[in-house]
Design a protein around this motif. Structure first.
Motif, PDB file in Angstrom:
ATOM      1  N   THR A  35       0.833  -1.206   0.000  1.00 54.07           N
ATOM      2  CA  THR A  35       0.000   0.000   0.000  1.00 54.07           C
ATOM      3  C   THR A  35       0.866   1.254   0.000  1.00 54.07           C
ATOM      4  N   PRO A  36       0.393   2.307  -0.660  1.00 53.41           N
ATOM      5  CA  PRO A  36       1.197   3.534  -0.714  1.00 53.41           C
ATOM      6  C   PRO A  36       1.250   4.223   0.643  1.00 53.41           C
ATOM      7  N   SER A  37       2.360   4.911   0.940  1.00 47.68           N
ATOM      8  CA  SER A  37       2.408   5.617   2.220  1.00 47.68           C
ATOM      9  C   SER A  37       1.698   6.954   2.111  1.00 47.68           C
ATOM     10  N   MET A  38       1.231   7.427   3.270  1.00 44.94           N
ATOM     11  CA  MET A  38       0.377   8.612   3.278  1.00 44.94           C
ATOM     12  C   MET A  38       1.171   9.906   3.137  1.00 44.94           C
ATOM     13  N   GLU A  78       3.610  10.620   1.241  1.00 43.48           N
ATOM     14  CA  GLU A  78       4.147  10.959  -0.072  1.00 43.48           C
ATOM     15  C   GLU A  78       3.179  11.831  -0.833  1.00 43.48           C
ATOM     16  N   SER A  79       3.705  12.823  -1.515  1.00 44.27           N
ATOM     17  CA  SER A  79       2.783  13.648  -2.287  1.00 44.27           C
ATOM     18  C   SER A  79       2.689  13.146  -3.713  1.00 44.27           C
TER      19      SER A  79
END
Lengths: 82, 558
Positions: free
Chosen positions: B552-555, B557-558
């Motif tokens: 899952t992508p980390s929060m 990161e933009s």
């Protein structure tokens, strides 16, 4: 607005579709169906030969950038919710 | 200006640039040394990956290989590019999310086992050493061909340069020199290709040119097929190899590419997960520029070569023929003493032996390009060899200083000492690579194929299962890697070096060549892993969390 599970399932769906195309253009057009495709000629290229030495490589590049686009969109949806 | 002047100028200027970049990008922490401080932009990393990937062999031998294999050469083109799709879709983003420094880092942590880590280190070292020996030799060969120095002197010069920027700058230094090296090598490759395409077809784009008509109005590929039939060769656009062997060879090359540690670590150097995907796309785009040009060059030079030399009077042949004959790359043996060159498939009548490398090396002369172009070609070939050698050196040094010393032998080592260990092992690796460059084992060419087979048989299944199959445990993966690698080693040494009783083509299992056997070894690895893991304990709960996390992508990161 998607959950962790949904995110992963969507990712697997993208992988399945993109890797099928990957398989089709290289193993399929480039090797398995090469003789059939070679019956068709586009300018100086027999089509099967062209896929094996040019076309498949162009499709590979496009596939990766399509995946980049799809995943960036999916990442955005995922973060909106959380 | 004379040729040697231009060659020394081009090589001198490009080497000064590499050294300047190395001084500017010194590494001051382990993170900078191993992964360039994870601050590399996706496009820069794409270029660095392309330079890392394309070796002296891609630059010098690729076009020749294809020009002699015709359609059969396609498996190399598709295999070495298609692997990047696997890398971008199945490996790179997840390994970046995992966020450590090396491939054995991932295998050791994901499979909660130092045995798995050691097996992975062992595989990484074998793969990288077999690969680097060929690269250092390549540096020596390029020096000796272009600069007329001894091969060994060439290897020493190459060692000194790589030592300087790899030891000083680590991954950071290597990355930015590789960006410069990509620019040099692609310019050097494209320039003569464009000239020749224009000369033969009137089209400036080689990729389109080789499907166009020549000056006589006949399609170039049709003409080449015709020439091949006349001389008794298989048609250029059809092949000799069995379909099954082609399929297996291609998939071994694809999977091997995706499993090569020096390629994988490049994706640890970008800022975030989405950049890892993007930079795999850029890498393949930059590689594709050369890999779609090579088949065009192959067709141009083969047609040109046959027309220029076959059925011609020996004493009337152009100057470049004499020059390359004196290097031993072309050999003429006038069997029937008529003074006319015969180049045919039948070996009892054929009078000409041609080394594949000639197809790239002699191009500028065949196309009558000015001397400065040849100077740039020399710089390009050196850039290709040096950039690949440097990337491999880093994998070797980080395997020793990080995976063995920091993670297993002495976990309490300070960052400062780990950095010293990294530099010392990079130094040791350069010396060893140089040794192999000067005293090449007779099997360099065979071992490069072995490196792909080994990577396919070991790393690829271990990493993919680690990401996509939560239930996979350490017992499964360790036995899978060991069985895969041993099987691959057995088959390669049996049929390439004649160990275990040796054998010929007719003894190949299912007619599969050693180059294609990586696929069989990989499938065996997958099966062994599944079966063993089914009958052993599931991995602990925290591993399941680790896998969730890399998916899952980390929060932030933009």
């Amino acid at each position: 607005m998607i959950s962790k599970d949904k995110y992963w399932k969507m990712n697997l769906k993208y992988l399945l579709i993109l890797l099928s195309i990957w398989f089709l253009v290289s193993f399929g057009f480039g090797i398995l169906f090469v003789d059939t495709l070679n019956q068709i000629k586009v300018k100086g290229f027999k089509l099967g030969f062209w896929f094996a030495q040019q076309g498949a490589i162009y499709v590979f590049v496009i596939l990766i950038f399509v995946y980049v686009f799809l995943m960036n969109r999916l990442d955005k949806k995922f973060k909106e919710k959380n | 200006m004379d040729l040697q002047f231009w060659i020394w100028t081009a090589v001198g200027i490009s080497f000064s640039i590499y050294i300047g970049i190395a001084i500017w990008s010194r590494a001051s922490s382990t993170s900078e040394f191993y992964v360039a401080g994870t601050g590399v932009s996706p496009i820069a990393n794409g270029m660095a990956t392309a330079a890392d990937w394309m070796s002296a062999a891609s630059f010098i031998s690729m076009a020749g290989l294809i020009s002699f294999m015709g359609y059969d050469g396609s498996v190399y083109l598709m295999g070495w590019t298609g692997g990047y799709v696997l890398l971008a879709l199945l490996l790179a983003p997840y390994l970046r999310k995992f966020g450590k420094f090396t491939v054995p880092d991932f295998i050791g942590d994901r499979y909660y086992s130092n045995i798995a880590r050691v097996v992975a280190v062992f595989c990484a070292l074998i793969v990288s050493f077999t690969y680097i020996a060929g690269q250092m030799r390549g540096v020596g060969v390029v020096f000796s061909r272009y600069l007329e120095v001894d091969i060994n002197t060439g290897v020493y010069i190459g060692m000194a340069i790589v030592l300087f920027y790899a030891v000083l700058g680590g991954m950071k230094g290597i990355t930015y020199t590789q960006v410069a090296q990509y620019c040099v090598l692609i310019f050097a490759y494209m320039l003569p290709a464009i000239f020749i395409s224009f000369m033969m077809t009137g089209n400036l784009i080689p990729q389109i040119g080789f499907g166009s008509e020549g000056q006589d109005g006949v399609y170039l590929l049709d003409k080449l097929d015709g020439l091949h039939r006349e001389l008794g060769f298989t048609e250029y656009t059809s092949g000799n190899k069995s379909t099954l062997d082609l399929l297996f060879m291609m998939s071994a090359l694809m999977v091997g590419t995706a499993g090569l540690p020096h390629v994988i670590v490049r994706f640890f150097t970008v800022k975030k997960v989405s950049d890892a995907r993007k930079s795999a796309g850029w890498a393949l785009l930059f590689i594709a520029v050369l890999y779609t040009t090579a088949p065009a060059v192959a067709v141009f030079s083969r047609t040109n070569f046959i027309q220029t030399v076959n059925n011609q009077i020996y004493s009337n042949l152009p100057e470049w023929f004499d020059k390359w004959e004196s290097t031993g790359l072309i050999k003429f043996d006038d069997k029937n003493q008529d003074g006319i060159v015969k180049y045919v498939s039948d070996s009892s009548l054929n009078e000409l032996t041609v080394d594949a490398d000639i197809m790239t090396l002699a191009n500028p002369e065949i196309a009558q390009l000015p001397n400065w172009v040849i100077g740039i070609m020399a710089a390009g070939a050196l850039a290709a060899a040096l950039s690949t050698a440097a990337g491999l050196l880093l994998v070797i040094s980080s395997s020793v200083s990080h995976d063995l010393i920091k993670r297993i032998i002495n976990p309490s080592v300070s960052e400062k000492n780990e950095l010293i260990a990294a530099r010392v092992s990079a130094f040791g690796a350069v010396i060893m690579a140089g040794y192999f460059g000067i005293n090449p084992p007779g099997f360099v060419a065979a071992t490069v194929a072995l490196a792909f087979g080994l990577a396919a048989a070991s790393f690829f299944p271990a990493i993919v299962l680690g990401i996509f199959y939560k239930r996979m445990n350490k017992e499964g993966v360790i036995s899978g890697m060991i069985v895969g690698i041993l099987l691959m080693l057995f088959y390669m040494t049996k049929f390439k070096f004649g160990w275990f009783g040796g054998g010929t083509q007719s003894d190949w299992w299912f007619g599969i060549s050693p180059e294609g056997f990586g696929t069989v070894a990989m499938i065996t690895n997958f099966l062994t892993s599944f079966i063993v893991s089914k009958y052993t304990k599931a991995p602990p709960a925290n591993i399941s969390k680790l896998v969730e996390n890399i998916r899952t992508p980390s929060m932030d990161e933009s």
